[in-house]
Design an enzyme around this catalytic site. Structure first.
Site, PDB file in Angstrom:
ATOM      1  N   THR A   1      81.872  43.882 -19.579  1.00  0.00           N
ATOM      2  CA  THR A   1      82.754  44.560 -20.524  1.00  0.00           C
ATOM      3  C   THR A   1      83.527  45.674 -19.821  1.00  0.00           C
ATOM      4  O   THR A   1      83.069  46.232 -18.818  1.00  0.00           O
ATOM      5  CB  THR A   1      81.954  45.157 -21.699  1.00  0.00           C
TER       6      THR A   1
ATOM      7  N   SER B   1      86.244  45.520 -17.959  1.00  0.00           N
ATOM      8  CA  SER B   1      86.296  45.104 -16.549  1.00  0.00           C
ATOM      9  C   SER B   1      87.699  44.859 -16.022  1.00  0.00           C
ATOM     10  O   SER B   1      87.887  44.103 -15.072  1.00  0.00           O
ATOM     11  CB  SER B   1      85.441  43.850 -16.354  1.00  0.00           C
ATOM     12  N   THR B   2      88.695  45.514 -16.592  1.00  0.00           N
ATOM     13  CA  THR B   2      90.059  45.326 -16.097  1.00  0.00           C
ATOM     14  C   THR B   2      90.407  46.278 -14.963  1.00  0.00           C
ATOM     15  O   THR B   2      91.455  46.135 -14.336  1.00  0.00           O
ATOM     16  CB  THR B   2      91.086  45.508 -17.231  1.00  0.00           C
TER      17      THR B   2
ATOM     18  N   GLY C   1      88.546  49.612 -12.091  1.00  0.00           N
ATOM     19  CA  GLY C   1      87.451  50.468 -11.683  1.00  0.00           C
ATOM     20  C   GLY C   1      86.144  49.745 -11.407  1.00  0.00           C
ATOM     21  O   GLY C   1      86.104  48.659 -10.813  1.00  0.00           O
ATOM     22  N   ILE C   2      85.045  50.354 -11.845  1.00  0.00           N
ATOM     23  CA  ILE C   2      83.713  49.801 -11.594  1.00  0.00           C
ATOM     24  C   ILE C   2      83.566  48.420 -12.213  1.00  0.00           C
ATOM     25  O   ILE C   2      83.015  47.506 -11.601  1.00  0.00           O
ATOM     26  CB  ILE C   2      82.628  50.758 -12.132  1.00  0.00           C
ATOM     27  N   GLY C   3      84.062  48.237 -13.434  1.00  0.00           N
ATOM     28  CA  GLY C   3      83.943  46.948 -14.103  1.00  0.00           C
ATOM     29  C   GLY C   3      84.621  45.825 -13.346  1.00  0.00           C
ATOM     30  O   GLY C   3      84.067  44.726 -13.202  1.00  0.00           O
TER      31      GLY C   3
ATOM     32  N   SER D   1      74.835  56.629 -15.877  1.00  0.00           N
ATOM     33  CA  SER D   1      75.497  57.647 -15.057  1.00  0.00           C
ATOM     34  C   SER D   1      74.501  58.717 -14.657  1.00  0.00           C
ATOM     35  O   SER D   1      73.483  58.939 -15.343  1.00  0.00           O
ATOM     36  CB  SER D   1      76.640  58.276 -15.859  1.00  0.00           C
TER      37      SER D   1
ATOM     38  N   TYR E   1      79.147  62.964 -23.517  1.00  0.00           N
ATOM     39  CA  TYR E   1      79.082  61.832 -22.593  1.00  0.00           C
ATOM     40  C   TYR E   1      77.682  61.715 -22.002  1.00  0.00           C
ATOM     41  O   TYR E   1      77.088  60.624 -21.963  1.00  0.00           O
ATOM     42  CB  TYR E   1      80.117  62.013 -21.480  1.00  0.00           C
TER      43      TYR E   1
END
Length: 262
Positions: free
Chosen positions: A13, A15-16, A18-20, A139, A152
């Site tokens: 999820t 995932s367009t 960065g980390i994803g 995180s 957060y």
């Protein structure tokens, strides 16, 4: 280590980028069929094109998985997965006493409830098939709550509990559930966040060093982590090699958390 995920279907999820996106790329390189997810079709299509150009078996699913309606939409395209990576998350700096009820609810719904809903959706099928992986991207803020964004931090702490609880629910089934504690990572979103806290006139390399010095001095690598370094841990935990690792909180934090245990 030769990780072979051929025959497995993975959903990542958010995932367009960065980390994803790095996780999706890593899973695809290991042979998995990977579903890229985002809220806008343009960004999903661009990510899919990038991964397919690298040889990945990839499909795109445009859906807001932070809503029940979005998950219903997702299921029409992807009724079952073997590997679920709950990477979707939002963050931003807000003074503690200025965080509104609406912001608290939004952070819980996006960062926690979306993951719970997707585990609840896909876990039964994994258990029936006797194999599966559910991973939550947490995180360092789950452990070292940052004063500039405690909402957060609290949401990421909840992800650790969520992972441990569902790991118990899946005990003895061949399905593992884990959380990955990502440290300060070099992504576009974090770049914007860094410039919220340091002088915007500074060039990036200098701004990054100043951010780490002033706001993340505990880091033992003294730099931001690259997304591929997070992805490497996720790909390993998604593999058969990690069959005895479940209910855990695995750190890829550059030594930021000053503790032997999470």
């Amino acid at each position: 280590m030769n990780i072979d995920l051929r025959g497995r279907t993975a959903l990542v999820t958010g995932s367009t980028q960065g980390i994803g996106l790095a996780i999706a790329a890593g899973l695809a390189r290991s042979g998995a069929r990977v579903a890229v997810n985002g809220r806008t079709s343009d960004r999903v299509d661009a990510a899919v094109a990038e991964l397919r150009a690298a040889g990945g078996d990839v499909l795109g699913v445009t859906a807001d998985v932070a809503t029940a309606e979005g998950v219903d939409q997702l299921l029409t395209v992807l009724p079952a997965v073997d590997i679920l990576v709950n990477n979707l998350g939002i963050f931003g700096a807000v003074p503690a006493r200025e965080i509104t009820d609406a912001q608290w609810r939004t952070y819980f719904e996006v960062n926690v409830l979306a993951a719970a809903r997707l585990i609840r959706t896909y876990l039964p099928g994994m258990i029936d098939r006797g194999w599966g992986r559910a991973l939550q991207i947490a995180s360092d803020s789950a452990i070292v709550i940052p004063e500039e964004m405690i909402h957060y931090g609290v949401s990421k702490t909840a992800l650790l509990a969520l992972s441990r609880g569902f790991a118990k629910d899946a005990a003895g089934t061949g399905v593992t559930v884990n959380a990955v504690i990502a440290g300060p990572t070099h992504t576009a979103g974090v770049g914007d966040f860094v410039y919220q806290l340091v002088n915007r006139a500074l060039p990036w390399d200098q701004a990054q060093r100043e951010f780490m010095r002033a706001h993340r001095p505990q880091s033992l690598i003294q730099r931001l982590i690259e997304p591929d370094e997070i992805a490497n841990m996720v790909v390993y935990l998604s593999s058969p090699f990690a069959s005895a690792t479940t209910g855990g909180a695995l750190r890829v934090d550059g030594g930021y958390v000053d503790s032997i245990l999470p």
